[in-house]
Scaffold this motif. Sequence first.
Motif: not given
Length: 533
Positions: A75-88
């Motif tokens: 879950p931490t990995f997926v949340a981090l991925v989603q945050q990176e996509i949102q910031n990109s």
Amino acid sequence: MKSKYSHLLTLVGALLAFTPIVAVDYLLDTYVRGREKDAAEHYARSVATQIEIGANDAIASLQRILATSPSLCTPTFVALVQQEIQNSLNMKQVLVENADGVQYCDAFGGNVAYSLLSPSLPIPGQVPTLAIAKFGQLSMATIKVTQTAGETRLVSAFVPLVGNTSLGIAKGLALPAMLRVQLTNATTVLEVGDTSAFERRSAGDEYIYAQALAGELPLRVEYAIPFSAVRAGYADLDIGCTMLAGLMSAAFLILALNYVRRSRVPAFDLERAVARGEIKPYYQPVINLRTGELMGCEVLCRWEKKNGQVVPPGAFIDYAEETGLAIPMTLSLMQQVKFDLGDLSEIMPNLKISINLFEGHFRDGGIVEDVQAIFGNSKIDLRQLVFEITERHPLGNSAVAGSVIAGLHALGCKLALDDAGTGHSNLAYIGTLGCDVIKIDRIFVDMVKPGTAQVPVLDALIAMATDLDCEIVAEGVETEEQALYLRARGVIQAQGFIFAPALKVGAFRDLAMALHATYQASGGQQLPVADAA
């Protein structure tokens, strides 16, 4: 040199007086080739830069994800991925799979539909590899950046090749222009227009052609347009020049002679102006967009003639640089800055003073000694000095330039890249300069209009500066909308007419003391932009 140029200009004028009709077509063809070649190169570079920014953004996001969360699909990995996509600005998806294509997880919990259009290629200096893919319903080809995690898992980020559709690119191209993007192994990634003409260029037809590499990525952008097509666009100019050539030749000769006569005067006047101290420093404030605090100033120059006329720098800076007068002019300005801002620098020890240097300063290490001699025992701490170099004129001798930059850093001074985004520099070049500050040019700030939600080019420059761990100063801020847009994206420092123009030393001191008193009274709280202005 000046005398030789004058004689050459006179000779050219005389020749044109006798051969106007013959010269018209040749000169216009040469002009068209040069201008359209520059336009073609600029377009190819702009597409290549867009590709490079998108891919490097994906690489940086991928590396941050793996560095922060090495355990995949948690879950931490997926949340981090989603945050990176949102910031990109560009990244669409991140996928974990194995070499056989078995998918383990992605950013949104579904099956990722994609098909490879090319083999994976290495990226020089990078761990990840790059491939081209067809991603989902996107009509534009997608860059797939992949990095190995562990022994069997592959983590990939997907980003569109460019932020536009092929149809949108085609609408932006002048007919019958053509665009092609290829991998360095000759695999075609994107074609717009009749790209078979790239192979026909060697058959005798003349084309305006340009190509650009996307930084270190294994991608090449090619652009071409038939010369006959662009030449036809100058038909009105051709007819007008031909009809008036005979009459204008005599006038041209007279104007050339007058120019030769007048051109001797500015050189003498400017040299005398520098010697007499008529080149005066003006100071434009740099303001903290959050607190309204005065962060520093940029030292600009004006030629104050004895008759009261104030000559803007655009009228003499280029000439000063070409003739070498920029060197003594800069020394004079630094001497004046030392006396103008010494007391203020003691009161405000965090005040940064930005001084412009020229390309000529980086061909001779003497500037480091000059800075030490002028400011070494002054009230201005060397750590308060920021020296600006412009991206419009890349530095020549890299060894000498590197020595100058290292010498200034050794003194404690900072280095700023001025006019960022307007030159021909790529990320690698900017990174090697060792800049501490990136100054975003006003042409990008001016793209922010009332109601603007996003300016991709400006956002990309901000992201680039952030990735390089540089401070950011936005130039030419003239509206509250621009200031709010920049502040919302983490840009803290700005200068422009919304705050103040370049001021004489007395007016700048008064403003500095008033802002300092206001900032102390507020306790450093965030102020509305209007109050900061």
